[in-house]
Design an enzyme around this catalytic site. Structure first.
Site, PDB file in Angstrom:
ATOM      1  N   PHE A 375     -38.521 -23.688  -0.160  1.00 16.16           N
ATOM      2  CA  PHE A 375     -38.240 -25.110  -0.327  1.00 16.16           C
ATOM      3  C   PHE A 375     -36.760 -25.431  -0.460  1.00 16.16           C
ATOM      4  CE2 PHE A 375     -42.152 -24.034  -2.889  1.00 16.16           C
ATOM      5  CZ  PHE A 375     -43.009 -24.130  -1.802  1.00 16.16           C
ATOM      6  N   CYS A 376     -35.898 -24.655   0.199  1.00 10.02           N
ATOM      7  CA  CYS A 376     -34.458 -24.855   0.114  1.00 10.02           C
ATOM      8  C   CYS A 376     -34.000 -24.950  -1.346  1.00 10.02           C
ATOM      9  CB  CYS A 376     -34.023 -26.089   0.906  1.00 10.02           C
ATOM     10  SG  CYS A 376     -34.157 -25.870   2.692  1.00 10.02           S
ATOM     11  N   ALA A 377     -34.637 -24.132  -2.172  1.00 14.39           N
ATOM     12  CA  ALA A 377     -34.253 -23.998  -3.583  1.00 14.39           C
ATOM     13  C   ALA A 377     -34.488 -22.543  -3.961  1.00 14.39           C
ATOM     14  CB  ALA A 377     -35.077 -24.939  -4.453  1.00 14.39           C
TER      15      ALA A 377
END
Length: 453
Positions: A375-377
């Site tokens: 999740f781009c985290a």
């Protein structure tokens, strides 16, 4: 916390009309089903109201600020009125600027570009990459993931207390996590920042679609959000807040629209006087339709009433969390614990399942669209999964075959346009997949799990 809970919740309302609500998709097991869009945290479907407003304006589209014709004048008025609408939606201060960008990512990169060269930046490792990565590495402090909201505030206070008090400082924090949905103590973090002479920017990408965001009440210096998460298409975002750094810095992009005057110098070069308004950082022909769509969404959500929308979303959250709690193999990811207030974003892993395989089965066999991956985290998800925070991974699913261990999770997210049936179908699908397994065979293709032909 950043958002207060009303003493008595209003009656749960019907979902707001969104595009795609009647779209049907094929199932690998045969037949079709109405698509359940449960990936709002990535891109929310456009509100029907927004689409209708844009369609009504489209024949009158024209270039802004430069044309003498009627359509250009009309478009200019519409564009600037959209700016005023967004300012009202965010409860901005009288001297704040509202700048239209492409997205939250673009907004935070703009702020990073205009921050003073010696600015010290403080950001938690829990942020989305849009908030984690734009800052100059030699002047940024990455703070460890807190286990409670109070610990977040205490961690920030300690970090700010150890900084160079003579240099400007900026804190960047999310309003709601794009992984866990948990609300962050924005007001308290803003107070801690200001106590130590620092400024604060709020990443409201996941907060603004679900809760009201008041620049004044939260006492933040800037706020950034994206139209595509606020039920508005066309690639527009917003950076709103204090004007002094924006006016003092060179334009984010140099070109027409950002310049007030350009003259030749005696030495043969050119001299430029830049605008001091928001136009200074909006060079080129702006995305008028995108800005109008964002303003339309702001109006639609305001008129629907956030108290009512929040009450409906809490009902959906309770439905999903209660359903997942009945499946022992499911582990919901959380920083602050089960009782933490949150928006409609829930990530989880399933014992014995590769997350990409699980998400693929939800789509192919039930017509449910969710997100799997990091999740781009990346640092946050690895922390929540208890894996090495320095291990490699991609935003999408790693190349792990069905049944193999993966370093990613599944995320279900929803909002104002989500019908009860979609979350009920999701809960049923999770229960059936865990109990009975997938009905279809799957294979890995280009790093993703897909149904085998």
């Amino acid at each position: 916390m950043s958002v207060s809970t009303a003493a008595s919740a209003p009656a749960v309302c019907a979902p707001l009309p969104v595009l795609g609500r009647d779209v049907t998709v094929p199932l690998v097991t045969g037949g079709e089903v109405t698509y359940a869009a449960l990936d709002y945290a990535a891109s929310a479907p456009a509100l029907q109201r927004v689409w209708d407003d844009v369609a009504a304006y489209a024949p009158y589209y024209g270039s802004v600020h430069r044309g003498a014709g009627y359509l250009s004048q009309l478009s200019t008025d519409l564009f600037e009125n959209a700016r005023a609408t967004v300012a009202g939606f965010l409860d901005c201060r009288a001297d704040d600027q509202v700048i239209f960008t492409r997205s939250t990512t673009d907004s935070l990169n703009l702020l990073a570009a205009v921050a003073p060269a010696d600015c010290q930046v403080f950001v938690f490792e829990t942020e989305h990459h849009a908030a984690l990565l734009p800052w100059k590495n030699d002047r940024v402090s990455y703070l460890d993931a807190p286990k409670t909201p109070a610990q977040a505030v205490a961690t920030l206070r300690r970090a700010l207390g150890d900084r160079d008090a003579e240099a400007p400082a900026l804190v960047c924090v999310t309003g709601a996590s794009n992984v866990t949905g948990e609300l962050w103590p924005v007001r308290e973090l803003a107070a801690a920042a200001h106590e130590h002479g620092a400024r604060i920017v709020l990443d409201a990408a996941q907060l603004a679609p679900h809760h009201p965001v008041s620049v004044r009440d939260l006492d933040v210096d800037w706020v950034a959000f994206s139209g595509h998460k606020l039920y508005a298409p066309f690639g527009a975002g917003v950076l709103a807040g204090r004007a002094d750094w924006l006016r003092a810095a060179e334009p984010y992009l140099a070109g027409g629209g950002a310049s007030r005057t350009v003259t030749r110098r005696a030495d043969g070069g050119v001299a430029v006087e830049w605008h001091e308004t928001a136009a200074r950082h909006e060079a080129g022909s702006p995305n008028v339709i995108g800005a109008y769509a964002v303003a339309s969404a702001c109006k639609a959500l305001t008129e629907a009433g956030f108290d009512t929308l929040v009450a409906r979303e809490r009902h959906l959250i309770d439905t999903v969390r209660a359903g997942l709690a009945e499946v022992p193999e499911v582990r919901v990811l959380s920083l602050f614990g089960d009782d933490a207030p949150r928006v409609g974003v829930i990530s989880f892993v399933v014992e014995g399942w590769n997350s990409s395989h699980f998400a693929a089965a939800l789509s192919a066999e039930y017509g449910i669209g969710v997100r799997d991956g990091l999740f781009c985290a990346h640092p946050l998800v690895r922390t929540l999964l208890g894996t090495d925070p320095q291990s490699q991974g991609e935003c999408g699913a790693p190349e792990a075959a069905p049944g193999e261990k993966s370093l990613n999770a599944v995320r279900v997210s929803f909002g104002a346009g989500t019908p009860d049936e979609h979350v009920e179908r999701f809960v049923t699908a999770v229960r059936e997949l865990v109990r009975d397994g997938a009905k279809w065979q799957y294979r890995t293709e280009d790093g993703r799990c897909v149904p085998a032909s």
